[in-house]
Design an enzyme around this catalytic site. Sequence first.
Site, PDB file in Angstrom:
ATOM      1  N   GLN A 145       0.738  -1.060  -0.028  1.00 22.34           N
ATOM      2  CA  GLN A 145       0.119   0.022  -0.067  1.00 22.34           C
ATOM      3  C   GLN A 145       0.807   1.308  -0.066  1.00 22.34           C
ATOM      4  OE1 GLN A 145      -0.602  -2.699   1.814  1.00 22.34           O
ATOM      5  NE2 GLN A 145      -2.730  -2.993   2.497  1.00 22.34           N
ATOM      6  N   ASP A 180      -6.878   0.840  12.071  1.00 21.98           N
ATOM      7  CA  ASP A 180      -8.118  -0.094  11.837  1.00 21.98           C
ATOM      8  C   ASP A 180      -8.967  -0.028  12.860  1.00 21.98           C
ATOM      9  OD1 ASP A 180      -5.840  -0.641   9.842  1.00 21.98           O
ATOM     10  OD2 ASP A 180      -8.009  -1.195   8.815  1.00 21.98           O
TER      11      ASP A 180
HETATM   12  O1  MRU Z   1      -5.535  -3.758   4.669  1.00 18.19           O
HETATM   13  P1  MRU Z   1      -5.918  -2.543   4.242  1.00 18.19           P
HETATM   14  O2  MRU Z   1      -5.105  -1.790   3.192  1.00 18.19           O
HETATM   15  O3  MRU Z   1      -7.420  -2.030   4.511  1.00 18.19           O
HETATM   16  O4  MRU Z   1      -5.194  -1.749   5.725  1.00 18.19           O
HETATM   17  C1  MRU Z   1      -5.225  -0.309   5.798  1.00 18.19           C
HETATM   18  C2  MRU Z   1      -4.598   0.389   7.163  1.00 18.19           C
HETATM   19  O5  MRU Z   1      -4.089  -0.488   7.910  1.00 18.19           O
HETATM   20  C3  MRU Z   1      -4.612   1.690   7.177  1.00 18.19           C
HETATM   21  O6  MRU Z   1      -3.464   2.149   7.827  1.00 18.19           O
HETATM   22  C4  MRU Z   1      -5.942   2.055   7.937  1.00 18.19           C
HETATM   23  O7  MRU Z   1      -7.047   1.277   7.543  1.00 18.19           O
HETATM   24  C5  MRU Z   1      -6.292   3.495   8.080  1.00 18.19           C
HETATM   25  S1  MRU Z   1      -6.547   4.124   6.722  1.00 18.19           S
HETATM   26  C6  MRU Z   1      -7.041   5.894   6.863  1.00 18.19           C
END
Ligand code: MRU
Length: 345
Positions: free
Chosen positions: A195, A236
């Site tokens: 990401q 999250d």
């Molecule tokens: O697996 P993902 O890409 O959904 O994980 C995203 C994250 O861990 C982010 O840091 C979190 O959701 C915050 S997004 C503003």
Amino acid sequence: MFKTVEWKKTGVVMIDPRLLPEKEVYRTYRDYKAVAGAIKDMVVRGAPAIGVSAAMGVALGASKIKAKEIKGFRKEFDKIASLLASTRPTAVNLFWGIERMRKVVEDNSSLAIPELKARLIAEAKEVHREDIEINKLIGKHGGALLKSGSTVLTHCNAGALATAGYGTALGVIRGAIEAGKKISVFADETRPFLQGARLTAWELKKDNIDVTLITDNMAGYIMKKGFIHAVVVGADRIAANGDVANKIGTYSVAILAKEHNIPFYVAAPLSTIDLKIRHGDDIPIEERDSSEVTHMKGKRLAPAGIKVRNPAFDVTPNRLVSGIITEKGVVKAPYVKGLKALFPK
Ligand code: MRU
């Protein structure tokens, strides 16, 4: 400017981050099952964007319910809500978005069904609108913590691509820059889903924000060299005691930050705080498919049959967190008291 997720007459439209940075492709999801699939397959990802999409998925599903009376409507509604709730376990925003829609049904159960459907669609659009507004407030509060000339390390993508727009952690960076400060960013690539390399690097570059990409295992060296002045990440789910579940690798970054005396901030909306979970150890952690670790772009990297673990998130204990930046301001330790105070009775 790209739109991460949007309600349109044709359905829920999402940019597909799996194809970034090479291709900017938008997909239209016309029923709630397809929206649930998109959340599961990470066409939409990032806690706030998942929350917004879940609300839109509920609205989309509800708008197609055939029942003419509230009893039958509720039964179908529960089916829609439980499918969406089964997609990803860690980001509490998913459940928050669904609950917010359920409340609309509860509060308006005396309305005629067509009117109730219209209310649900309006609520989903409102969740989307509010998210951008909230992120701008997070940006304003968090931006004030950063000094001009600072370099900020971030992990994963907590940007516009992870929210309805603007971002949480990247919102803090945008907020500081909008306040006239000079800010540079180091982005961890964030194995295995990348990401950081694919999304954070892409959206910051698009905004002409100075960004340098590193692999996850370079963070310690870069910190030791004195290049990093603050760490800002998203979340999250935040437990009542301030423990923070975020993308796998966040915990290691937090330990490194502590060792090097670098402040470690978490930027997240109130919808990411789960006061029902007392301690971070009780946060459910998603384990994703092993192919994310063994393969890259469909090409095998590791021997066939190798044992693999792929937890998608980890938990950073509150003692490593310098502050939690929310739309209502920055909360510092003791977190139990500070987080509770954000939710007036
Ligand atoms: O697996 P993902 O890409 O959904 O994980 C995203 C994250 O861990 C982010 O840091 C979190 O959701 C915050 S997004 C503003």
